[in-house]
Structure formats: structure tokens, C-alpha cells
Design an enzyme around this catalytic site. Sequence first.
Site, PDB file in Angstrom:
ATOM      1  N   ASN A   1       7.656  -2.382  -8.644  1.00 32.39           N
ATOM      2  CA  ASN A   1       7.669  -3.321  -7.384  1.00 32.39           C
ATOM      3  C   ASN A   1       8.198  -4.439  -8.342  1.00 32.39           C
ATOM      4  O   ASN A   1       6.064  -5.517  -8.031  1.00 32.39           O
ATOM      5  CB  ASN A   1       7.799  -3.515  -6.627  1.00 32.39           C
ATOM      6  CG  ASN A   1       8.481  -3.512  -4.884  1.00 32.39           C
ATOM      7  OD1 ASN A   1       8.209  -4.280  -3.563  1.00 32.39           O
ATOM      8  ND2 ASN A   1       9.902  -3.618  -5.493  1.00 32.39           N
TER       9      ASN A   1
ATOM     10  N   CYS B   1       6.229  -8.428   2.410  1.00 37.81           N
ATOM     11  CA  CYS B   1       6.413  -7.703   1.591  1.00 37.81           C
ATOM     12  C   CYS B   1       4.620  -6.906   0.752  1.00 37.81           C
ATOM     13  O   CYS B   1       3.999  -7.905   0.837  1.00 37.81           O
ATOM     14  CB  CYS B   1       7.174  -8.562   0.059  1.00 37.81           C
ATOM     15  SG  CYS B   1       6.870  -6.904  -1.484  1.00 37.81           S
TER      16      CYS B   1
ATOM     17  N   CYS C   1       7.952  -0.075  -2.416  1.00 38.80           N
ATOM     18  CA  CYS C   1       7.985  -0.860  -1.550  1.00 38.80           C
ATOM     19  C   CYS C   1       6.996  -0.760  -0.887  1.00 38.80           C
ATOM     20  O   CYS C   1       6.104   0.850  -0.433  1.00 38.80           O
ATOM     21  CB  CYS C   1       9.331  -0.139  -0.914  1.00 38.80           C
ATOM     22  SG  CYS C   1       8.923  -1.859   0.640  1.00 38.80           S
TER      23      CYS C   1
HETATM   24  N1  LIG Z   1      12.680  -5.545   1.434  1.00 35.72           N
HETATM   25  C1  LIG Z   1      12.213  -5.839   2.408  1.00 35.72           C
HETATM   26  C2  LIG Z   1      10.510  -6.899   1.551  1.00 35.72           C
HETATM   27  C3  LIG Z   1      10.415  -6.548   0.190  1.00 35.72           C
HETATM   28  C4  LIG Z   1       9.358  -4.944   0.060  1.00 35.72           C
HETATM   29  C5  LIG Z   1       8.204  -5.210  -0.357  1.00 35.72           C
HETATM   30  N2  LIG Z   1       9.274  -4.300  -1.571  1.00 35.72           N
HETATM   31  C6  LIG Z   1       6.801  -4.190  -0.182  1.00 35.72           C
HETATM   32  O1  LIG Z   1       6.416  -4.223  -1.097  1.00 35.72           O
HETATM   33  O2  LIG Z   1       6.427  -3.935   0.857  1.00 35.72           O
HETATM   34  C7  LIG Z   1      12.657  -5.982   3.975  1.00 35.72           C
HETATM   35  O3  LIG Z   1      13.504  -7.317   3.459  1.00 35.72           O
HETATM   36  O4  LIG Z   1      11.886  -6.580   4.336  1.00 35.72           O
END
Ligand SMILES: N[C@@H](CCC[C@H](N)C(=O)O)C(=O)O
EC number: 5.1.1.7
Length: 294
Positions: free
Chosen positions: A16, A86, A225
Site C-alpha cells: 500500500n 490510514c 489496506c
Molecule cells: N481509502 C481509505 C483510506 C486509506 C486506508 C489505508 N490504505 C489503510 O491502510 O488503512 C478511506 O478512504 O477510508
Amino acid sequence: MSTAQTAFLKGHGTENDFVILPDHDGLMELSPAAVARLCDRRAGIGADGVLRVVRSAAHPEARAMADEAEWFMDYRNSDGSIAEMCGNGVRVFARYLQRAGLVQEGDVAVATRAGVRRVHIAKAGPDGTPGAVTVAMGRAALPGGDVTVAVGPRSWPARNVNMGNPHAVLFVDDLADAGNLYDAPEVAPAAAYPDGTNVEFVADRGPRHVAMRVHERGSGETRSCGTGACAVMVATARRDGLDPAVVGHPVTYTVDVPGGRLVIGELPDGTVEMTGPAVIVAEGRFDTAWLTAS
Ligand SMILES: N[C@@H](CCC[C@H](N)C(=O)O)C(=O)O
């Protein structure tokens, strides 16, 4: 005449990936279009999101946390939208602070839009391999209510899990059932997620071991994620009848993502902890004018 340049780093946690912008005094104007330009994988640097590193005292959204956490993670999705939290980002953010000599191995508190998160940077191995980075992600909220996720003609019941940001978690026999996750699956009812949601597809791999794919709100399909993996861990534990508050001991799952492996535990007090790799892979500069040129 010299051209003004902006420093950046590139890092990832289980693939990520993030553009890191050190802006310690909070002087940078970072529009959604500028974020999208940085994250563009062909015409830009390329990333799932941007981590702007700002002193909490210098950012209006973080000032109130400055006594607890010196640094604020200003996180943006690759389409320029703002997210509350994140999970992989905060681990990579801590690695940046360590590399920049702003913190040492051990514990560091990081301010985020979802509140302060405590991160632990483990000691490097004898061969210099960077230690894993663990983050206490706070408690999962399970709002309840029926949620359905559809991809083409198929649909599945999903669990609404909030890890500071929203997630819809569902179980499939085969991760290929998710199809093309670059496009957002349909999630109903829309009222369950007024600000949109991340969607995780989960398949069993063994006892307390699952694999997942994710569609990230604002970024499309990503290789991992962190908040999503935590949401998956909690949803899977509840499906398996395991609530640490009831059984009285921590419950741990291994969550495989396309970009690697995360180990996630939930403690009897409800705190979720996530451990995995966090690496900085490059450091460079771009012409500042490029970011705003039309
Ligand atoms: N796209 C997510 C925020 C990012 C999450 C991330 N990649 C993680 O590791 O938690 C959102 O819009 O909530």
C-alpha cells in the site's frame, strides 16, 4: 536561475504505497488536483495516497492533539479526497519519522483525523533489516444493520465495521469472485455509509487465517489496506464467535493481502493492534511548479 523544488519520499506497507511530503511547518498548499497528480502512476510519482507530515501545532485539525502527539499525518486518497485514517499509512509515517531522525526505535504517538494513534517501531535485526511496525488502532465500531454488497449479478451480506474510517466486510469462497475491484462495488443501503466506504472481500485460509482483497474509497483496488485488514479481523472473529471481551484473552488473526501479510490482534479491552512491515524505498525532489501547472 534555480527552480524551486519540493522534497518527497516514497514508501509502502505491504505494498500500500504512499508519496510522503515533509511539510513540517504546514506551509504547503495541497489541493485535491495536486494530490491526484502526485499519485498518477504514469504522469506522476504514483501512489495509493499521500502522507503529508506536519507538526500538529502547525495544523488547525491537529492543534488540540499537539501535547500528546508532535506529528500529524495529513492523509489523502489518490483521487485527492481526505480520509479520517490510514492504517498502513500511519506505520509508514512512523518509519519516515525514524529515518528523518525525528524519533527513535520504540514508541511514537501520531495525530490523525481519527485521533492519536500509538505506534511501536521494533528494533532492526542484526543484519540491519528494519523491524516491524505495530500500531494501536483503537476500538472497532460495529454499527449493525443489514448491508449488501453487489458485483454484477452477484451479491453478499456484509458487516459494517468502522476503524475510524468506514468498511463493508464480506465473505466469499474465492477472492476472484470480487471481479475487477478498480470500480467500486455497489453497497446498499447508501444511508449506511453517508461518506462512501472501503469494501473488503475475505476468503478463509485456515484457523485464524484469512486472505482479502480491497476496493479503497478514493483509491480503487490497492495491494493492502491496514484499516481494512483490522475491520476484516474483527468481522471474522465475530463470525467465528470470538469476542476478546467475552473470552477474556487477546484474539489474533493473520490477514494476507495481495501485497504481503499483516498480523492483527484484538485485546479484551477492544483495542485492535496491527503489525507489519513499513519501508521507505526512495527519496527525491520534483519541480514545485509541476504540481500546480495546468
Ligand atoms: N481509502 C481509505 C483510506 C486509506 C486506508 C489505508 N490504505 C489503510 O491502510 O488503512 C478511506 O478512504 O477510508
